[in-house]
Design an enzyme around this catalytic site. Structure first.
Site, PDB file in Angstrom:
ATOM      1  N   ASN A  37      -3.058 -12.696 -12.184  1.00 24.47           N
ATOM      2  CA  ASN A  37      -3.658 -13.616 -12.340  1.00 24.47           C
ATOM      3  C   ASN A  37      -4.010 -13.999 -13.823  1.00 24.47           C
ATOM      4  O   ASN A  37      -5.108 -13.523 -14.083  1.00 24.47           O
ATOM      5  CB  ASN A  37      -4.885 -14.041 -11.619  1.00 24.47           C
ATOM      6  CG  ASN A  37      -5.610 -13.154 -10.262  1.00 24.47           C
ATOM      7  OD1 ASN A  37      -5.257 -12.977  -9.473  1.00 24.47           O
ATOM      8  ND2 ASN A  37      -4.708 -14.937  -8.990  1.00 24.47           N
ATOM      9  N   ASP A  90      -0.236  -8.837  -8.049  1.00 24.64           N
ATOM     10  CA  ASP A  90      -0.553 -10.311  -8.843  1.00 24.64           C
ATOM     11  C   ASP A  90      -1.846 -10.357 -10.403  1.00 24.64           C
ATOM     12  O   ASP A  90      -2.654  -9.406  -9.811  1.00 24.64           O
ATOM     13  CB  ASP A  90      -1.244 -10.477  -7.583  1.00 24.64           C
ATOM     14  CG  ASP A  90      -1.427 -12.571  -8.325  1.00 24.64           C
ATOM     15  OD1 ASP A  90      -2.342 -13.068  -7.038  1.00 24.64           O
ATOM     16  OD2 ASP A  90      -1.678 -13.208  -9.244  1.00 24.64           O
ATOM     17  N   SER A 145      -3.265  -9.039   0.870  1.00 27.00           N
ATOM     18  CA  SER A 145      -3.557  -8.731  -0.580  1.00 27.00           C
ATOM     19  C   SER A 145      -5.125  -8.295  -1.143  1.00 27.00           C
ATOM     20  O   SER A 145      -5.802  -8.660  -0.346  1.00 27.00           O
ATOM     21  CB  SER A 145      -4.284  -9.644  -1.678  1.00 27.00           C
ATOM     22  OG  SER A 145      -4.261  -9.803  -2.519  1.00 27.00           O
ATOM     23  N   GLU A 154       3.218 -11.768 -10.266  1.00 20.53           N
ATOM     24  CA  GLU A 154       2.750 -13.216  -9.740  1.00 20.53           C
ATOM     25  C   GLU A 154       1.652 -13.680 -11.077  1.00 20.53           C
ATOM     26  O   GLU A 154       1.490 -12.569 -11.426  1.00 20.53           O
ATOM     27  CB  GLU A 154       2.038 -13.137  -8.848  1.00 20.53           C
ATOM     28  CG  GLU A 154       1.524 -14.487  -7.711  1.00 20.53           C
ATOM     29  CD  GLU A 154       0.754 -14.644  -6.919  1.00 20.53           C
ATOM     30  OE1 GLU A 154       0.717 -13.195  -5.969  1.00 20.53           O
ATOM     31  OE2 GLU A 154       0.233 -14.989  -6.698  1.00 20.53           O
ATOM     32  N   LYS A 184       0.808 -22.972  -2.523  1.00 19.31           N
ATOM     33  CA  LYS A 184      -0.543 -22.936  -1.346  1.00 19.31           C
ATOM     34  C   LYS A 184      -0.828 -24.456  -1.662  1.00 19.31           C
ATOM     35  O   LYS A 184      -0.954 -24.775  -2.429  1.00 19.31           O
ATOM     36  CB  LYS A 184      -1.573 -22.281  -3.097  1.00 19.31           C
ATOM     37  CG  LYS A 184      -1.566 -20.720  -2.797  1.00 19.31           C
ATOM     38  CD  LYS A 184      -2.718 -20.780  -3.972  1.00 19.31           C
ATOM     39  CE  LYS A 184      -2.980 -19.030  -4.354  1.00 19.31           C
ATOM     40  NZ  LYS A 184      -3.919 -18.635  -4.574  1.00 19.31           N
ATOM     41  N   ASP A 222       1.666 -18.736  -9.533  1.00 23.45           N
ATOM     42  CA  ASP A 222       1.115 -19.451  -8.852  1.00 23.45           C
ATOM     43  C   ASP A 222      -0.024 -19.917  -9.463  1.00 23.45           C
ATOM     44  O   ASP A 222       0.189 -21.609  -9.428  1.00 23.45           O
ATOM     45  CB  ASP A 222      -0.171 -18.473  -8.402  1.00 23.45           C
ATOM     46  CG  ASP A 222      -1.240 -18.461  -6.769  1.00 23.45           C
ATOM     47  OD1 ASP A 222      -1.458 -17.436  -7.074  1.00 23.45           O
ATOM     48  OD2 ASP A 222      -1.341 -19.498  -7.222  1.00 23.45           O
ATOM     49  N   GLY A 260      -2.658 -17.173  -0.436  1.00 25.74           N
ATOM     50  CA  GLY A 260      -4.117 -17.240   0.150  1.00 25.74           C
ATOM     51  C   GLY A 260      -4.724 -17.554  -0.966  1.00 25.74           C
ATOM     52  O   GLY A 260      -4.914 -17.700  -1.977  1.00 25.74           O
ATOM     53  N   LYS A 291       0.371  -6.227  -1.542  1.00 30.10           N
ATOM     54  CA  LYS A 291       0.459  -6.947  -2.612  1.00 30.10           C
ATOM     55  C   LYS A 291      -0.591  -7.040  -3.876  1.00 30.10           C
ATOM     56  O   LYS A 291      -2.013  -6.010  -2.984  1.00 30.10           O
ATOM     57  CB  LYS A 291       0.343  -8.450  -2.668  1.00 30.10           C
ATOM     58  CG  LYS A 291      -0.730  -9.577  -3.395  1.00 30.10           C
ATOM     59  CD  LYS A 291      -0.427 -10.964  -3.848  1.00 30.10           C
ATOM     60  CE  LYS A 291      -1.437 -11.877  -4.631  1.00 30.10           C
ATOM     61  NZ  LYS A 291      -1.699 -12.981  -4.412  1.00 30.10           N
ATOM     62  N   LEU A 292      -0.378  -5.849  -5.200  1.00 30.60           N
ATOM     63  CA  LEU A 292      -1.717  -5.579  -5.419  1.00 30.60           C
ATOM     64  C   LEU A 292      -2.311  -5.962  -7.154  1.00 30.60           C
ATOM     65  O   LEU A 292      -1.350  -6.958  -7.598  1.00 30.60           O
ATOM     66  CB  LEU A 292      -1.515  -3.863  -6.096  1.00 30.60           C
ATOM     67  CG  LEU A 292      -0.859  -3.187  -5.732  1.00 30.60           C
ATOM     68  CD1 LEU A 292      -0.144  -1.792  -6.090  1.00 30.60           C
ATOM     69  CD2 LEU A 292      -2.450  -3.007  -4.324  1.00 30.60           C
ATOM     70  N   LYS A 293      -3.444  -7.023  -6.907  1.00 24.20           N
ATOM     71  CA  LYS A 293      -3.959  -7.789  -7.857  1.00 24.20           C
ATOM     72  C   LYS A 293      -3.962  -6.229  -9.475  1.00 24.20           C
ATOM     73  O   LYS A 293      -4.354  -4.752  -9.393  1.00 24.20           O
ATOM     74  CB  LYS A 293      -5.154  -7.450  -7.661  1.00 24.20           C
ATOM     75  CG  LYS A 293      -6.060  -8.730  -6.978  1.00 24.20           C
ATOM     76  CD  LYS A 293      -5.337  -9.971  -7.458  1.00 24.20           C
ATOM     77  CE  LYS A 293      -5.521 -10.787  -6.515  1.00 24.20           C
ATOM     78  NZ  LYS A 293      -4.995 -12.581  -6.690  1.00 24.20           N
TER      79      LYS A 293
HETATM   80  C1  LIG Z   1      -5.467 -13.630  -1.646  1.00 27.96           C
HETATM   81  C2  LIG Z   1      -5.089 -13.750  -3.341  1.00 27.96           C
HETATM   82  O1  LIG Z   1      -5.015 -12.998  -3.743  1.00 27.96           O
HETATM   83  N1  LIG Z   1      -5.417 -15.316  -3.286  1.00 27.96           N
HETATM   84  C3  LIG Z   1      -5.392 -15.383  -5.105  1.00 27.96           C
HETATM   85  C4  LIG Z   1      -6.324 -14.874  -5.801  1.00 27.96           C
HETATM   86  C5  LIG Z   1      -7.473 -15.527  -4.961  1.00 27.96           C
HETATM   87  C6  LIG Z   1      -8.928 -15.046  -4.469  1.00 27.96           C
HETATM   88  C7  LIG Z   1      -9.723 -15.094  -4.215  1.00 27.96           C
HETATM   89  C8  LIG Z   1     -10.160 -16.028  -4.468  1.00 27.96           C
HETATM   90  C9  LIG Z   1     -11.910 -16.709  -3.942  1.00 27.96           C
HETATM   91  C10 LIG Z   1     -12.360 -17.524  -3.947  1.00 27.96           C
HETATM   92  C11 LIG Z   1     -11.474 -19.017  -4.234  1.00 27.96           C
HETATM   93  C12 LIG Z   1     -10.022 -18.682  -4.664  1.00 27.96           C
HETATM   94  C13 LIG Z   1      -9.542 -17.473  -4.954  1.00 27.96           C
HETATM   95  C14 LIG Z   1      -8.121 -17.068  -5.019  1.00 27.96           C
HETATM   96  C15 LIG Z   1      -3.352 -15.487  -5.620  1.00 27.96           C
HETATM   97  O2  LIG Z   1      -3.139 -15.380  -4.996  1.00 27.96           O
HETATM   98  O3  LIG Z   1      -4.378 -15.497  -6.614  1.00 27.96           O
HETATM   99 MG   LIG Z   2      -1.845 -14.520  -7.002  1.00 23.47          MG
END
Ligand SMILES: CC(=O)N[C@@H](Cc1ccc2ccccc2c1)C(=O)O
Ligand SMILES: [Mg+2]
Length: 368
Positions: free
Chosen positions: A191, A189, A135, A214, A263, A239, A291, A161-163
């Protein structure tokens, strides 16, 4: 088993580089471990979220209170401690899936150790290594993003995976596609950063052959995600919106979710995570293991889960070195783009005492 003691160990580990998402920028993993001591064995787990409720409503200080004042009294009152008995005993407490997952996982680790059984065997793993995706956070510039992606690909990661967020989406995705070609497994992703008003803009991502997009919209709005999916060819993956097998079944039935990011922490633990896997698998919906920047304590059990048959897409369980210069456990190292599934009893790892001491902020009993 009999519950003898539960310890909470607050840890803070610096990240090798800041990790920026649409909800904030992380520079350290600041969370807690649970150590559960029973009459037969002891077990460890890691709380998945953060000091601030930015990814979801749970956060470190709140989870400690919920565990100490509400969850542990119910679990301690059980006549016989088994992992299967925990969720029903805690069901009266609404929500707090991440806190419940931390307690259940530590008890599961202890219970499996008492039988000498690995979590992989217990869950029904069919592989002994899993492909690793990575990620990649939001960057200050496209050139910097391309350098980071190049480095991760050179390390062997099999999926990128790109935020994304409004203002950082089509351009970085196009740049990565143009630089690394159409064959690169690529997903994004958001979020929850977009709304249905952005549907036409998000349709521009359909041009790049992404594996999935995502959680584009606000969490828990399955109807909105179903409306968006009608307008995109890119599969929508959920997610933040999925909290257990029941709402996963609803999301699939509404065509709000064509891929599932599983998750264990978000759904209350590994027993429910397996149920989510089973529901999606039964509907022909692929799943992958998400993750939360876990240390090795949280990373190890995720690898066991990712070895189940329905996990057909690379997940976000990256090598320890992607996040930490030094992991709490023996480091997980990428080999040919894969990570090994732990084979030891329970979660198969435990924190290294000297490293844990170095990153521990404070340590106290939650029970008795
Ligand atoms: C690897 C990835 O992108 N994870 C999460 C976002 C994320 C990223 C960092 C975090 C730090 C602390 C607690 C929760 C967190 C969730 C996701 O899939 O959306
Ligand atoms: Mg996510």
């Amino acid at each position: 088993m009999k519950l003898e003691r539960v310890e909470i160990v607050h840890v803070a580990i610096p990240l090798v580089t800041p990790f920026r998402t649409s909800f904030g920028t992380m520079t350290a993993k600041d969370t807690f471990l649970l150590r559960v001591v029973t009459d037969r064995a002891e077990g460890w787990s890691e709380f998945a979220a953060d000091p601030e409720p930015l990814y979801c409503s749970e956060f470190v200080a709140g989870a400690e209170i919920v565990l100490r004042d509400f969850l542990l009294p119910r679990v301690a009152a059980l006549p016989r401690l088994t992992t299967a008995a925990l969720a029903p005993a805690m069901a009266g407490i609404k929500g707090h899936e991440l806190a419940k997952a931390a307690l259940e996982t530590a008890v599961l680790d202890a219970e499996l150790r008492s039988y000498g059984m690995s979590l992989a065997a217990y869950l029904g793993a069919v592989r002994d290594r899993v492909p690793a995706g990575v990620s990649v956070g939001i960057k200050d510039s496209v050139p910097q993003l391309l350098d980071d992606v190049e480095r991760y690909l050179a390390e062997g990661y099999v999926r990128i995976k790109l935020k994304i967020e409004p203002g950082w989406d089509v351009e970085p995705v196009r740049a990565v596609r143009e630089r690394f070609g159409d064959g690169l497994p690529l997903q994004v992703d958001a979020n929850t950063a977009y709304t249905l008003a952005d549907a036409e803009h998000l349709r521009r991502l359909d041009a790049f052959g992404l594996l999935l997009i995502e959680e584009p919209l606000e969490e828990n709005n399955l109807h909105a995600h179903a409306l968006l999916q009608q307008r995109l060819t890119t599969p929508v993956c959920l997610d933040e919106s999925l909290h257990h097998a029941r709402d996963t079944a609803s999301a699939i039935a509404m065509d709000a979710c064509r891929v599932v990011n599983v998750k264990p922490a978000r759904v209350g633990g590994y027993l429910e995570a397996r149920r989510v896997h089973d529901v999606a698998h039964a509907h022909g919906v692929p799943v992958w293991c998400g993750g939360m920047l876990e240390t090795g304590v949280g990373r190890a059990p995720n690898l066991a889960l990712a070895a189940l048959p329905g996990f057909t897409l690379p997940g976000d369980t990256s090598a320890s070195s992607r996040y930490f210069a030094e992991d709490l456990t023996e480091p997980f190292v990428l080999r040919d783009g894969h990570l090994p599934v732990p084979t030891g009893p329970g979660i198969g790892v435990e924190p290294r005492p000297d490293v844990l001491r170095r990153f521990t902020r404070e340590r106290r009993d939650l029970y008795p």
